[in-house]
Design a protein around this motif. Structure first.
Motif, PDB file in Angstrom:
ATOM      1  N   THR A 131      -0.879  -3.276   2.662  1.00  0.00           N
ATOM      2  CA  THR A 131      -1.556  -4.476   3.173  1.00  0.00           C
ATOM      3  C   THR A 131      -1.551  -5.555   2.101  1.00  0.00           C
ATOM      4  OG1 THR A 131      -2.997  -3.169   4.608  1.00  0.00           O
ATOM      5  CG2 THR A 131      -3.691  -5.419   4.121  1.00  0.00           C
ATOM      6  N   TYR A 132      -1.059  -6.736   2.500  1.00  0.00           N
ATOM      7  CA  TYR A 132      -1.062  -7.907   1.614  1.00  0.00           C
ATOM      8  C   TYR A 132      -1.934  -8.982   2.250  1.00  0.00           C
ATOM      9  CZ  TYR A 132       2.822  -6.022  -1.143  1.00  0.00           C
ATOM     10  OH  TYR A 132       3.622  -5.254  -1.965  1.00  0.00           O
ATOM     11  N   VAL A 133      -2.870  -9.524   1.466  1.00  0.00           N
ATOM     12  CA  VAL A 133      -3.730 -10.621   1.908  1.00  0.00           C
ATOM     13  C   VAL A 133      -3.454 -11.822   1.020  1.00  0.00           C
ATOM     14  CG1 VAL A 133      -6.096 -11.414   2.245  1.00  0.00           C
ATOM     15  CG2 VAL A 133      -5.503  -9.034   2.739  1.00  0.00           C
ATOM     16  N   ASP A 134      -3.044 -12.920   1.666  1.00  0.00           N
ATOM     17  CA  ASP A 134      -2.642 -14.125   0.920  1.00  0.00           C
ATOM     18  C   ASP A 134      -1.600 -13.790  -0.150  1.00  0.00           C
ATOM     19  OD1 ASP A 134      -4.357 -15.765   2.400  1.00  0.00           O
ATOM     20  OD2 ASP A 134      -6.043 -15.345   1.061  1.00  0.00           O
ATOM     21  N   GLY A 135      -0.722 -12.868   0.207  1.00  0.00           N
ATOM     22  CA  GLY A 135       0.385 -12.521  -0.684  1.00  0.00           C
ATOM     23  C   GLY A 135       0.059 -11.470  -1.716  1.00  0.00           C
ATOM     24  N   GLU A 136      -1.216 -11.071  -1.851  1.00  0.00           N
ATOM     25  CA  GLU A 136      -1.624 -10.100  -2.868  1.00  0.00           C
ATOM     26  C   GLU A 136      -1.732  -8.702  -2.255  1.00  0.00           C
ATOM     27  OE1 GLU A 136      -2.116 -10.507  -6.063  1.00  0.00           O
ATOM     28  OE2 GLU A 136      -2.077 -12.685  -6.242  1.00  0.00           O
ATOM     29  N   LEU A 166       3.640 -10.924  -3.070  1.00  0.00           N
ATOM     30  CA  LEU A 166       4.834 -11.298  -2.323  1.00  0.00           C
ATOM     31  C   LEU A 166       5.345 -12.649  -2.791  1.00  0.00           C
ATOM     32  CD1 LEU A 166       3.779 -10.257   1.306  1.00  0.00           C
ATOM     33  CD2 LEU A 166       5.020  -8.922  -0.406  1.00  0.00           C
ATOM     34  N   THR A 167       6.625 -12.862  -2.661  1.00  0.00           N
ATOM     35  CA  THR A 167       7.233 -14.151  -3.005  1.00  0.00           C
ATOM     36  C   THR A 167       7.467 -14.951  -1.730  1.00  0.00           C
ATOM     37  OG1 THR A 167       9.434 -13.153  -2.876  1.00  0.00           O
ATOM     38  CG2 THR A 167       8.385 -13.196  -5.025  1.00  0.00           C
ATOM     39  N   GLY A 168       7.661 -16.233  -1.882  1.00  0.00           N
ATOM     40  CA  GLY A 168       7.974 -17.075  -0.724  1.00  0.00           C
ATOM     41  C   GLY A 168       6.754 -17.345   0.133  1.00  0.00           C
ATOM     42  N   ALA A 169       7.024 -17.807   1.370  1.00  0.00           N
ATOM     43  CA  ALA A 169       5.956 -18.186   2.309  1.00  0.00           C
ATOM     44  C   ALA A 169       5.460 -16.945   3.026  1.00  0.00           C
ATOM     45  CB  ALA A 169       6.466 -19.220   3.308  1.00  0.00           C
ATOM     46  N   ALA A 170       4.562 -16.213   2.393  1.00  0.00           N
ATOM     47  CA  ALA A 170       4.069 -14.962   2.957  1.00  0.00           C
ATOM     48  C   ALA A 170       2.941 -15.225   3.942  1.00  0.00           C
ATOM     49  CB  ALA A 170       3.577 -14.059   1.837  1.00  0.00           C
ATOM     50  N   PRO A 171       2.713 -14.321   4.895  1.00  0.00           N
ATOM     51  CA  PRO A 171       1.616 -14.461   5.856  1.00  0.00           C
ATOM     52  C   PRO A 171       0.257 -14.370   5.169  1.00  0.00           C
ATOM     53  CG  PRO A 171       3.230 -12.815   6.576  1.00  0.00           C
ATOM     54  CD  PRO A 171       3.527 -13.124   5.147  1.00  0.00           C
ATOM     55  N   ALA A 172      -0.784 -14.782   5.897  1.00  0.00           N
ATOM     56  CA  ALA A 172      -2.135 -14.656   5.356  1.00  0.00           C
ATOM     57  C   ALA A 172      -2.524 -13.189   5.255  1.00  0.00           C
ATOM     58  CB  ALA A 172      -3.116 -15.409   6.249  1.00  0.00           C
ATOM     59  N   LEU A 173      -2.093 -12.403   6.233  1.00  0.00           N
ATOM     60  CA  LEU A 173      -2.341 -10.957   6.201  1.00  0.00           C
ATOM     61  C   LEU A 173      -1.163 -10.258   6.862  1.00  0.00           C
ATOM     62  CD1 LEU A 173      -5.552  -8.964   6.900  1.00  0.00           C
ATOM     63  CD2 LEU A 173      -3.473  -8.392   8.156  1.00  0.00           C
ATOM     64  N   THR A 249      12.946 -10.835  15.679  1.00  0.00           N
ATOM     65  CA  THR A 249      13.914  -9.742  15.806  1.00  0.00           C
ATOM     66  C   THR A 249      13.674  -8.717  14.708  1.00  0.00           C
ATOM     67  OG1 THR A 249      15.616 -10.715  14.388  1.00  0.00           O
ATOM     68  CG2 THR A 249      15.658 -11.329  16.730  1.00  0.00           C
ATOM     69  N   GLN A 250      14.108  -7.499  14.957  1.00  0.00           N
ATOM     70  CA  GLN A 250      13.966  -6.442  13.962  1.00  0.00           C
ATOM     71  C   GLN A 250      14.808  -6.758  12.725  1.00  0.00           C
ATOM     72  OE1 GLN A 250      11.816  -3.933  14.807  1.00  0.00           O
ATOM     73  NE2 GLN A 250      11.919  -3.207  12.689  1.00  0.00           N
ATOM     74  N   ALA A 251      16.026  -7.222  12.947  1.00  0.00           N
ATOM     75  CA  ALA A 251      16.886  -7.578  11.816  1.00  0.00           C
ATOM     76  C   ALA A 251      16.284  -8.718  11.016  1.00  0.00           C
ATOM     77  CB  ALA A 251      18.278  -7.941  12.311  1.00  0.00           C
ATOM     78  N   GLY A 252      15.635  -9.652  11.713  1.00  0.00           N
ATOM     79  CA  GLY A 252      14.989 -10.771  11.025  1.00  0.00           C
ATOM     80  C   GLY A 252      13.837 -10.314  10.154  1.00  0.00           C
ATOM     81  N   ILE A 253      13.130  -9.283  10.604  1.00  0.00           N
ATOM     82  CA  ILE A 253      12.038  -8.725   9.794  1.00  0.00           C
ATOM     83  C   ILE A 253      12.575  -8.241   8.455  1.00  0.00           C
ATOM     84  CG2 ILE A 253      10.477  -6.741   9.600  1.00  0.00           C
ATOM     85  CD1 ILE A 253       9.868  -7.057  12.573  1.00  0.00           C
ATOM     86  N   TYR A 254      13.746  -7.596   8.476  1.00  0.00           N
ATOM     87  CA  TYR A 254      14.304  -7.088   7.232  1.00  0.00           C
ATOM     88  C   TYR A 254      14.667  -8.229   6.282  1.00  0.00           C
ATOM     89  CZ  TYR A 254      14.643  -2.790   9.945  1.00  0.00           C
ATOM     90  OH  TYR A 254      14.350  -1.710  10.716  1.00  0.00           O
ATOM     91  N   ASP A 259      13.076 -11.319   1.439  1.00  0.00           N
ATOM     92  CA  ASP A 259      12.683 -12.594   0.829  1.00  0.00           C
ATOM     93  C   ASP A 259      11.297 -12.524   0.219  1.00  0.00           C
ATOM     94  OD1 ASP A 259      15.086 -13.704   1.494  1.00  0.00           O
ATOM     95  OD2 ASP A 259      14.348 -14.843   3.220  1.00  0.00           O
ATOM     96  N   TRP A 260      10.458 -11.654   0.748  1.00  0.00           N
ATOM     97  CA  TRP A 260       9.120 -11.488   0.186  1.00  0.00           C
ATOM     98  C   TRP A 260       9.131 -10.586  -1.051  1.00  0.00           C
ATOM     99  CZ3 TRP A 260       6.597 -10.155   5.576  1.00  0.00           C
ATOM    100  CH2 TRP A 260       6.574 -11.311   6.354  1.00  0.00           C
TER     101      TRP A 260
END
Length: 709
Positions: A131-136, A166-173, A249-254, A259-260
């Motif tokens: 679990t990453y929150v705000d990238g942490e 995480l690197t880049g534009a990561a989700p809030a959670l 897409t599943q491939a897009g998730i990878y 990137d993260w």
């Protein structure tokens, strides 16, 4: 399709169902809870499949708590905090053959039309949710029963490939799902260290990875070189961050995971259609032992996540994904005894005698243990439940003991001090050798029989009738004292060998008598005996390299024999060459050169060559001077089945034109000739940028050299 005509009585079915539920749940607890399974994955799969089939026949037996409808196992008290996943971690339904994969594809196609399918390796490790929150990184949790797992955050933070941020534009959670594993090389090194300390080794990398991640002391986890591959998302909240369209897409998730800063598999492919998927699965299975981690199959997922949502889930698994399980190569069986075998060069090899077990398509009773050091390294004892591995055509191997299954009745094994065949004290060939040998090579019956049987093998003279049984009969009857007299055998000699003669008179029919046919009598040489003499006569004209390899000179196999025969052309020339000249031959080197020279210094060895020559065995190759050196200086590897060449003739074709016929692909390989069924060697050639030729191009290369391509 289930055969309802075979439906068992309800009372019997209910009793068996209860047995299976208890057994499956116990195995799940051992696997997920204790990281110490006492049955192999394949044996567990058989039990679970039987349970599924029984519930299909008797739906009234299936309850929401059945193992067929639940995931993993509830965590036993371990000291780790229990944590509920924000989004449930599901299991996967299994396919145990290509036909079951195709049935799944047909169901997907029927409900959602033709779809792109993401294919990836199924890593044999421990499932983890990060679990990453705000990238942490805030939490790492094991799968547990899919709803609740164990908080192993402190240990997860010690894994170098899991980023703390995480690197880049990561989700809030975001919950990120992956598989923690121990690289195979690290596992082997870890086990070697344990045995050196007098401790029991681990059974396999998966259990070791799981046990390492669930250590109370995170410093212990940190000392293990664990790694991870990520492959899915759980709960996802973007917050103020712009939604990443790739997660549709599943491939897009990878791509997003990479990137993260998270590790993803490099062997993932997006495919469409049965043929492409079948080809991927076949290729992946050929690579299963070449990867850094162990895999036991592949995972197939519908690529479009909107379609995934439409297809939905069962109580335990997504309908849009399936796990294709490779044919099992590991099973658990009982090591009933450890015995030793004396080989043709005097090497004494321990081997395990096991309860006969079906693995990788064949029933296995024996498996090599190599030497006494290997027995100690593996830590196996007589009576142990052991992990038995048979990879394709590879010789069966005892991987190690299942320590959790020990009862205390197991006993240590000790290497014998004397040869079991002739009683001679065993010794090292040189100081520090791990192998012990019987030095009585001249008269040890086991060595003599093994050498004679080897002469008949396909890699030597290829004498069809001369196997181990025939060799033993020739020696036991006193007809042969060693291999020197093999090519001088006569009909009179064979009449002294019960195995190669008829046991009783044959009664003739009236028709045979009228035709003047003679009957066979007890003591007459049998058809197999006559065939042996014919085969030996034909073998006398075999090329020189086969004669050299048949001498059983230590270290001198087919490759070195071909090199020696090509370089010197005759047995006399090989015998006369000094060590420096021998070592200078490409493919020989100083170790083989010394072995050849020492072999010819023994009088009874020389007698073998002289008696074979006197019997008419060819001792010199006829060189075809018309063949051009089109492959001079080139290294060529042949793999797969070729229409116009056998495995031996393709090597001879390469060598006769001045090339080097290698067996492995490296950066020094110039060409790889790929026939039907070419597998990992062709794949490695592609990765290294080595030119791959089909059979037609290879023949052109032989005739005209590289410039013609």
């Amino acid at each position: 399709m289930t055969d309802n005509t075979a439906r068992p009585p309800v009372a019997d079915a209910r009793a068996r169902h209860q047995e299976l539920v208890q057994e499956v749940e116990a195995h799940r607890a051992a696997y997920y809870g204790d990281d110490a399974p006492t049955v192999s994955d394949a044996q567990y799969d058989v039990l679970e499949r039987e349970l599924q089939d029984l519930e299909a026949l008797h739906p009234e037996l299936a309850t929401p708590e059945s193992p067929t409808r639940t995931v993993g196992a509830a965590s036993a008290p371990t000291g780790f905090e229990s944590v509920k996943h924000r989004e449930r971690m599901m299991s996967l339904d299994n396919a145990f053959g290509i036909d079951e994969v195709e049935s799944w594809l047909a169901r997907v196609g029927k409900e959602a039309g033709d779809q792109e399918i993401v294919c990836e390796p199924k890593i044999d490790g421990l499932s983890i949710s990060l679990t990453y929150v705000d990238g942490e990184l805030t939490r790492g949790v094991t799968r547990g029963d899919g709803t609740t797992g164990e908080d192993v955050t402190a240990n997860v933070r010690t894994i170098a490939t899991i980023p703390q941020r995480l690197t880049g534009a990561a989700p809030a959670l975001v919950e990120i799902r992956g598989e923690v594993f121990l690289p195979v090389a690290a596992f082997e090194e870890l086990n070697a260290g344990l045995v050196a300390e007098g401790k029991a080794p681990y059974a396999n990398p998966r259990n070791t990875a799981a046990g390492s991640l669930r250590q109370k002391n995170s410093e212990v986890t940190a000392s293990r070189p664990l790694d991870v591959t990520t492959y899915a998302l759980g709960a996802l909240e973007w917050g103020a961050t712009q939604v990443d369209a790739r997660v549709s897409t599943q491939a897009g998730i990878y791509r997003a995971l990479a990137d993260w800063g998270l590790p993803v598999s490099e062997f993932t492919a997006v495919l469409r259609g049965r043929e492409a998927i079948d080809a991927y699965l076949t290729d992946l299975e050929s690579k299963r032992h070449d990867l850094v981690h162990e895999i036991d199959g592949a995972v197939l997922k519908v690529n479009d996540r909107a379609v995934q949502a439409e297809l939905g889930f069962t109580s335990r698994a997504p309908r849009w994904a399936i796990a294709y399980k490779f044919a099992p190569e590991e099973v658990h069986t009982i090591l009933e005894d450890i015995r030793v075998d004396v080989g043709r060069t005097g090497r004494v090899t321990p081997y395990g005698v096991m309860t006969p077990t079906l693995v990788a398509g064949s029933t296995v009773t024996y498996a090599t243990l190599h030497n006494a050091h290997e027995v100690a390294r593996k830590g196996v004892r007589i009576g142990d439940t052991v992990v038995l591995r048979k990879a394709g055509d590879v010789i069966p191997e005892i991987v190690g003991p299942v320590v959790a299954a020990r009862t205390g009745a197991e006993r240590e094994w000790t290497m014998p001090a004397n040869c079991p065949s002739c009683g001679t004290p065993l010794a090292e060939q040189k100081q520090g050798d791990k192998d012990l040998r019987c030095p009585n090579s001249q008269s040890c019956p086991a060595q003599i029989v093994d050498r004679i049987a080897f002469i008949g093998s396909r890699g030597a003279f290829d004498v069809e009738v001369l196997g181990e049984k025939g060799a033993h009969a020739l020696v036991e009857s006193g007809v042969l004292q060693n291999e020197a007299g093999l090519f001088s055998l006569s009909m009179e000699d064979l009449r002294r060998v019960p195995l190669l003669t008829y046991e009783s008179d044959e009664k003739l029919t009236k028709k045979q008598v009228a035709a003047g046919e003679g009957g066979r009598k007890a003591g007459d040489v049998s058809a197999n005996g006559i065939k042996l003499l014919d085969n030996l006569e034909e073998a006398k004209s075999q090329p020189l390299w086969r004669v050299v390899v048949s001498l059983s000179i230590r270290h001198v196999g087919p490759t070195a024999s071909r090199a020696l025969a090509t370089a010197f052309g005759s047995m006399d020339a090989i015998r006369a060459a000094d060590a420096e000249t021998l070592a200078a031959v490409d493919g020989v080197g100083p170790v083989i050169a010394e072995a050849v020279q020492q072999w010819f210094e023994v009088p009874w060895h020389v007698e073998i060559v002289e008696r074979w020559a006197a019997a008419g065995v060819r001792m010199e190759d006829e060189r075809d001077e018309s063949l051009p050196d089109t492959l001079a200086g080139l290294t060529v590897v042949a793999t797969g089945s070729l229409e116009n060449f056998t495995r031996d003739s393709v090597k001879e074709a390469i060598i006769s034109r001045g090339g080097k016929a290698a067996s492995t692909v490296s950066k020094n390989t110039d060409y790889v000739v790929a026939g039907a069924g070419a597998g990992s060697k062709a794949t490695k050639a592609e990765a290294l940028g080595v030119t791959i030729l089909d059979e037609a191009a290879f023949q052109l290369l032989l005739e005209s050299g590289p410039d013609a391509l």
